[in-house]
Design a protein around this motif. Sequence first.
Motif, PDB file in Angstrom:
ATOM      1  N   GLN A   1       0.694   4.110  -3.044  1.00  0.00           N
ATOM      2  CA  GLN A   1      -0.034   5.329  -2.692  1.00  0.00           C
ATOM      3  C   GLN A   1       0.174   6.377  -3.770  1.00  0.00           C
ATOM      4  OE1 GLN A   1       0.972   7.068   1.094  1.00  0.00           O
ATOM      5  NE2 GLN A   1      -0.194   8.908   0.657  1.00  0.00           N
TER       6      GLN A   1
ATOM      7  N   ASN B   1      -7.161   7.750  -8.720  1.00  0.00           N
ATOM      8  CA  ASN B   1      -5.939   7.931  -7.931  1.00  0.00           C
ATOM      9  C   ASN B   1      -6.025   6.969  -6.745  1.00  0.00           C
ATOM     10  OD1 ASN B   1      -3.732   8.806  -6.519  1.00  0.00           O
ATOM     11  ND2 ASN B   1      -4.455  10.884  -6.220  1.00  0.00           N
ATOM     12  N   LEU B   2      -5.168   5.937  -6.746  1.00  0.00           N
ATOM     13  CA  LEU B   2      -5.171   4.926  -5.700  1.00  0.00           C
ATOM     14  C   LEU B   2      -4.541   5.478  -4.431  1.00  0.00           C
ATOM     15  CD1 LEU B   2      -5.717   1.995  -4.868  1.00  0.00           C
ATOM     16  CD2 LEU B   2      -3.528   1.379  -5.896  1.00  0.00           C
TER      17      LEU B   2
ATOM     18  N   MET C   1      -0.771   0.337 -13.454  1.00  0.00           N
ATOM     19  CA  MET C   1      -0.786   1.672 -12.856  1.00  0.00           C
ATOM     20  C   MET C   1       0.494   2.412 -13.179  1.00  0.00           C
ATOM     21  SD  MET C   1       0.080   0.694  -8.893  1.00  0.00           S
ATOM     22  CE  MET C   1      -1.052  -0.655  -8.835  1.00  0.00           C
TER      23      MET C   1
ATOM     24  N   LEU D   1      -9.437  -1.639  -2.196  1.00  0.00           N
ATOM     25  CA  LEU D   1      -8.631  -0.640  -2.882  1.00  0.00           C
ATOM     26  C   LEU D   1      -9.395   0.666  -2.763  1.00  0.00           C
ATOM     27  CD1 LEU D   1      -8.260  -3.515  -4.379  1.00  0.00           C
ATOM     28  CD2 LEU D   1      -7.129  -2.154  -6.136  1.00  0.00           C
ATOM     29  N   SER D   2      -8.816   1.655  -2.092  1.00  0.00           N
ATOM     30  CA  SER D   2      -9.476   2.943  -1.871  1.00  0.00           C
ATOM     31  C   SER D   2      -8.889   3.992  -2.809  1.00  0.00           C
ATOM     32  CB  SER D   2      -9.287   3.395  -0.429  1.00  0.00           C
ATOM     33  OG  SER D   2      -9.833   2.447   0.456  1.00  0.00           O
ATOM     34  N   PHE D   3      -9.771   4.720  -3.472  1.00  0.00           N
ATOM     35  CA  PHE D   3      -9.369   5.740  -4.428  1.00  0.00           C
ATOM     36  C   PHE D   3      -9.793   7.120  -3.945  1.00  0.00           C
ATOM     37  CE2 PHE D   3      -9.881   1.801  -6.814  1.00  0.00           C
ATOM     38  CZ  PHE D   3      -8.690   1.745  -7.518  1.00  0.00           C
TER      39      PHE D   3
ATOM     40  N   SER E   1       0.822  -1.202   0.000  1.00  0.00           N
ATOM     41  CA  SER E   1       0.000   0.000   0.000  1.00  0.00           C
ATOM     42  C   SER E   1       0.862   1.259   0.000  1.00  0.00           C
ATOM     43  CB  SER E   1      -0.943  -0.007   1.210  1.00  0.00           C
ATOM     44  OG  SER E   1      -1.787   1.119   1.191  1.00  0.00           O
TER      45      SER E   1
ATOM     46  N   THR F   1     -14.140   2.803  -4.518  1.00  0.00           N
ATOM     47  CA  THR F   1     -13.522   1.608  -3.949  1.00  0.00           C
ATOM     48  C   THR F   1     -13.700   0.409  -4.871  1.00  0.00           C
ATOM     49  OG1 THR F   1     -15.514   0.978  -2.725  1.00  0.00           O
ATOM     50  CG2 THR F   1     -13.879   2.291  -1.533  1.00  0.00           C
TER      51      THR F   1
ATOM     52  N   ARG G   1       2.690   4.228 -10.865  1.00  0.00           N
ATOM     53  CA  ARG G   1       2.856   4.470  -9.435  1.00  0.00           C
ATOM     54  C   ARG G   1       3.889   5.556  -9.194  1.00  0.00           C
ATOM     55  NH1 ARG G   1       6.924   2.574  -6.299  1.00  0.00           N
ATOM     56  NH2 ARG G   1       8.497   1.323  -7.346  1.00  0.00           N
TER      57      ARG G   1
ATOM     58  N   LEU H   1      -4.423   0.282   0.106  1.00  0.00           N
ATOM     59  CA  LEU H   1      -4.865  -1.102   0.064  1.00  0.00           C
ATOM     60  C   LEU H   1      -5.034  -1.557   1.507  1.00  0.00           C
ATOM     61  CD1 LEU H   1      -2.135  -2.480  -2.384  1.00  0.00           C
ATOM     62  CD2 LEU H   1      -4.413  -1.670  -3.013  1.00  0.00           C
TER      63      LEU H   1
END
Length: 143
Positions: free
Chosen positions: A22, A88-89, A44, A106-108, A18, A113, A46, A92
């Motif tokens: 980020q 935009n992640l 992604m 997975l939170s955006f 995570s 989600t 990242r 986790l």
Amino acid sequence: MTDLKLIALDAEDLDVLSAHVQDAVVRVADMGYARADRRFALLMNRYDWETAKGRDKGLRKRAALHFDAVQSVVTNGFDPASPEGVLNLLALTFHPVDGPAGIIELSFAGGGTVRLGVECLEARLADLGAAWAASAKPAHVLD
């Protein structure tokens, strides 16, 4: 510069993944669930926080993240049918349910989600080689 390759088999491992993903930028079209393989995967861009230390901007790297033993996928807060959508992640997280089974979330940014129902936690993150200068260093307003 070394490419990152990590595996997560428990919640502590997932916390490490995570931190590395980020502020990753993910196109909705680059996420998918292969039901027959029981795998959810995403590509992604990242943000490489390691290269950002002491710099104004840092680097972005192309990376792949996938989860195995996935039984269900539920999305919320964005249109999964919008191929041009960009997310935009932020994080986790793993929420155990029964033994090794649980929910990976997975939170955006903006509240979107993806929730994965899994038999057990098994995730892999790997850089794919491409890297470029980031246009800006991500920053968040803390409440």
